[in-house]
Design an enzyme around this catalytic site. Structure first.
Site, PDB file in Angstrom:
ATOM      1  CE  LYS A  23     -10.049  -7.439  -1.056  1.00  0.00           C
ATOM      2  NZ  LYS A  23     -10.111  -6.546  -2.196  1.00  0.00           N
ATOM      3  CE  LYS A  65      -4.647  -0.712  -5.522  1.00  0.00           C
ATOM      4  NZ  LYS A  65      -5.785  -1.609  -5.741  1.00  0.00           N
ATOM      5  CE  LYS A  68      -3.239  -9.014  -1.584  1.00  0.00           C
ATOM      6  NZ  LYS A  68      -3.538  -8.326  -2.788  1.00  0.00           N
TER       7      LYS A  68
END
Ligand code: ATP
Ligand code: LTN
Length: 336
Positions: A113, A202, A199
């Site tokens: 991230k 969202k 994966k």
């Protein structure tokens, strides 16, 4: 002795997708009658990356409503909002002071991230797993049902609990319960529709990469029609050369409720032209009851509010007891 405890949560960072459902929420529902369950909407986690203040409250409500729509049953389970229970932030601070920095720098999700955020990495993003540990440890959870991507965070939670117990507890009287992850085999890692090696998430910028629980039948049809496949005829599980094929068969298996063997037999000779409409229909039918229930819940805001009020009350009681225990063990002056 009461039932063993479960705690889990999802971030209100957007619409829930099939990965969240099959990796997490569906398993909560299946297990719930055997446990005493706490399910929170982790809104404090949602602000660890830049967020939109205009949609946070609405997204938080929508996730809570989706828990109910997916079958979370209030006879067994408490639904609450993380930020409404102040003990989460407070325990996170205490745990911060007992967690070595290099444990956090090793976290894969942080590294991934942080790369996406560029210059904009907040202290909160690094600290995310400590807040998650606080969520879990406050409720003395025995089990934490999550998808595969959260395994490392669960290991960290265990390490933090063990460290606090070593520092401040006695072997016969530990301060914190050391929890176990609960990761089901099938569905633990649902992959993106656009790339079977990534994966479903969202935060992927492409809407076509995921199926959201609230997508209309037309949208589901379109997304499955456009999803990535390969030129091979015949469909089978577990081929490392065919990650999309494995992922889509797994989705079909879980959404149709069939066994893996029966899906393998049914689809062995199929081409994509035959399989894709079958998967789309199966997904639409599996999501229809969830969508219907969601609409009913959202049509009655008073009901959701009362569920959350009650949930926050129960969660506060459970969490405060643990927080007090940690404060006392760490030597704080008791509150008067
Ligand atoms: P974001 O992209 O904002 O990080 P996310 O889609 O990864 O969000 P989370 O809120 O972080 O979703 O995850 C909630 C739960 O769903 C966790 O238990 C997580 O392990 C599970 N989960 C998320 N994505 C998947 C996936 N692709 N397959 C299986 N489980 C998943
Ligand atoms: N980090 C989790 C969300 C989360 C969570 C938790 C899951 C926050 N606190 C406590 C289980 C238990 C994620 O899925 N990204």
């Amino acid at each position: 002795m009461g039932k063993p405890r479960i705690l889990s949560g999802v971030q209100p960072t957007g619409n829930l997708h099939l990965g969240n459902y099959l990796g997490a929420v569906r398993n909560w529902v299946e297990l719930q009658s055997e446990y005493e369950n706490f399910f929170c909407v982790v809104d404090l986690h949602a602000i660890t990356v830049p967020h939109n203040p205009q949609s946070l409250a609405q997204d938080t409500q929508a996730v809570a409503a989706l828990y109910l729509a997916c079958g979370v049953d209030l006879r067994y389970s408490t639904i609450f909002i993380q930020s409404h229970v102040a003990a989460h932030s407070e325990l996170a601070w205490l745990l911060n002071c007992f967690t070595p920095l290099n444990w956090l720098e090793r976290m894969i999700q942080f590294k991934e991230k942080a790369l996406k955020q560029g210059e904009n990495v907040s202290v909160g993003l690094l600290d995310y797993p400590v807040l998650m540990a606080a969520d879990i440890l406050l409720y003395s959870a025995d089990k934490v049902p999550v998808g595969e991507d959260q395994k490392q965070h669960l290991e960290l939670t265990r390490d933090i609990a063990i460290r606090v117990n070593d520092k401040f507890g006695q072997p016969e009287n530990p301060v914190l319960k050391v929890p176990d992850p609960l990761i089901q085999k099938a569905g633990a890692r649902v992959m993106s529709l656009a790339d079977g090696t990534k994966k479903m998430s969202k935060s992927d910028e492409s809407e076509l990469s995921r199926i959201n629980l609230l997508d209309s039948p037309e949208t589901i049809q379109k997304k499955i029609k456009k999803c990535k496949t390969d030129p091979v005829k015949g469909l089978w599980f577990d081929d490392p050369e065919r990650p999309e094929c494995h992922n889509l068969l797994t989705l079909y298996q879980l959404l149709s409720g069939q066994s893996r063997e029966s899906v393998a037999a049914e689809c062995r000779e199929m081409g994509w032209g035959q399989f894709k409409p079958l998967l789309a229909e199966t997904a639409i039918e599996a999501l229809r009851p969830i969508q219907d229930k969601y609409q009913k819940i959202m049509a009655d805001p008073g009901y959701l509010q009362s569920v959350l009020r009650e949930g926050n009350h129960k969660a506060n009681q459970a969490a405060t007891a643990t927080l007090e225990r940690v404060r006392e063990a760490a030597g704080f002056l008791p509150k008067t």
